[in-house]
Design an enzyme around this catalytic site. Structure first.
Site, PDB file in Angstrom:
ATOM      1  CG  HIS A 141      48.442  35.860  41.509  1.00  0.00           C
ATOM      2  ND1 HIS A 141      48.657  34.620  42.057  1.00  0.00           N
ATOM      3  CD2 HIS A 141      47.400  35.721  40.642  1.00  0.00           C
ATOM      4  CE1 HIS A 141      47.775  33.763  41.566  1.00  0.00           C
ATOM      5  NE2 HIS A 141      47.008  34.405  40.712  1.00  0.00           N
ATOM      6  N   GLY A 156      46.499  37.201  35.379  1.00  0.00           N
ATOM      7  CA  GLY A 156      45.056  37.051  35.233  1.00  0.00           C
ATOM      8  C   GLY A 156      44.467  36.542  36.535  1.00  0.00           C
ATOM      9  CD  GLU A 157      38.831  36.166  36.451  1.00  0.00           C
ATOM     10  OE1 GLU A 157      37.976  35.277  36.225  1.00  0.00           O
ATOM     11  OE2 GLU A 157      38.576  37.380  36.541  1.00  0.00           O
ATOM     12  CB  SER A 158      42.562  32.704  41.248  1.00  0.00           C
ATOM     13  OG  SER A 158      43.561  33.416  41.950  1.00  0.00           O
ATOM     14  N   GLY A 159      42.240  30.838  38.514  1.00  0.00           N
ATOM     15  CA  GLY A 159      41.380  29.893  37.823  1.00  0.00           C
ATOM     16  C   GLY A 159      41.208  30.166  36.349  1.00  0.00           C
ATOM     17  N   GLY A 161      43.434  29.783  34.051  1.00  0.00           N
ATOM     18  CA  GLY A 161      44.120  28.787  33.231  1.00  0.00           C
ATOM     19  C   GLY A 161      45.598  29.047  33.023  1.00  0.00           C
ATOM     20  CE  LYS A 162      47.567  33.352  36.946  1.00  0.00           C
ATOM     21  NZ  LYS A 162      46.147  33.249  37.320  1.00  0.00           N
ATOM     22  CB  SER A 163      48.776  26.573  36.741  1.00  0.00           C
ATOM     23  OG  SER A 163      49.104  27.555  37.708  1.00  0.00           O
ATOM     24  CD  GLU A 205      46.860  25.132  43.385  1.00  0.00           C
ATOM     25  OE1 GLU A 205      45.689  24.862  43.734  1.00  0.00           O
ATOM     26  OE2 GLU A 205      47.412  26.224  43.608  1.00  0.00           O
TER      27      GLU A 205
END
Length: 314
Positions: A141, A156-159, A161-163, A205
């Site tokens: 992921h 990193g964890e979801s949310g 700020g990767k995207s 996304e």
């Protein structure tokens, strides 16, 4: 032997090979090794160390030798070669297999293929293709981007700020390889290649906006099918209690598929421009690969200063 496989029919289509004779199980034959052989020694009768799982390729040298044999000897040679149930025998340079070859191929139910390419080119291309198709792989992921030619795997964890960071990098002229899920293949002992699953390729996304097509929004220059993974970036929430590396002297690595990839940890909080930090990380990683380490140079400079003034190391 590799645990992955690729269909012979797919290889045939990929290299535009002509099917002269298809075995009864042609659509089910699986290639399971990346090596390709030219069976010169086996054709002369030496079958010690012969690997029957490999694709066998015949070029001008092998064919000229075959032409020197009597019909009885040719039949015997093909009979023994095909008795090992090889995946296929490929004739390069538009060489005609001959009736003796086809007779034994039908007897042992072995596929015969031909192509127009030179033998050396065909063999090297097949090895390269099979090496990638059969490479050990895993999924992670994260987001994979190419920044200044360096492949950065953002984790990193979801949310976290990767995207969003990837979107800002796209505006700056960099390229997206994968968002959310990254397929990683080990193509060499020290090299990993990352790409996106086909189903979600070229999509990203952005929370609050939804899914966007990067190729249509930013142009074809903003996407790439795959890239080498040169640096793993772990993005974590900022914490005043946690101590983060200030100098960058301590080398960190992440082990994936037995390959140690350089890794860094970047804490984020409102106000930090993550895209700029990632650009700097990419350039700094490239400098390190070229033998220059700013952190080491800075530390040595500080130590020299204290040696000259206090006789002590920093």
């Amino acid at each position: 032997m590799n645990s992955y496989s690729v269909q012979l029919s797919k290889v045939t289509q990929e290299f535009n090979l002509t099917v002269i004779h298809a075995s009864s199980d042609f659509d089910k034959v699986q290639i399971m090794v990346e090596e390709v052989s030219r069976p010169g020694l086996p054709m002369s009768g030496f079958f010690d160390h012969f690997e029957p799982l490999r694709l066998q390729v015949i070029g001008n040298v092998e064919y000229d030798y075959i032409c020197t044999l009597s019909q009885e000897r040719r039949l015997s040679m093909y009979d023994k070669l095909f008795s090992y149930k090889i995946p296929a025998l490929i004739f390069a340079r538009n060489i005609e297999p001959g009736e003796d070859c086809l007779a034994m191929a039908k007897k042992h139910d072995v596929t015969i293929l031909t192509c127009v390419e030179a033998t050396t080119y065909l063999v090297s291309s097949l090895i390269t293709y099979l090496k990638n198709a059969l490479a050990p792989r895993m999924s992670r992921h994260g987001v994979l981007v190419e920044v200044y030619g360096e492949g950065l795997l953002l984790m990193g964890e979801s949310g976290i700020g990767k995207s969003e960071a990837a979107a800002e990098l796209l505006k700056r002229g960099h390229r997206l390889i994968a968002d959310d899920a990254v397929e990683i293949r080990k193509v060499a002992d020290s090299s990993l290649i990352g790409r996106s699953p086909e189903l979600i390729r070229n999509y990203i996304e952005i929370r609050g906006i939804g899914v966007i097509n990067v190729a249509k929004l930013f142009g074809m220059a903003a996407i790439k099918d795959e890239t080498a993974i040169n640096l793993v970036v772990n993005i974590v929430p900022w914490s005043n209690e946690q101590v983060f590396d200030r100098l960058g002297l301590e080398d960190q690595y992440m082990d994936m598929l037995g390959v140690k990839i350089p890794a860094i940890t970047i804490p984020v909080k409102p106000g930090r421009n993550l895209a700029i930090i990632l650009e700097i990380a990419a350039m700094n990683n490239r400098q390190k690969k070229m033998g220059y380490n700013a952190a080491v140079e800075f530390t040595e400079q500080i130590n020299r200063h204290f040696d000259e003034h206090n006789g002590q190391h920093f």
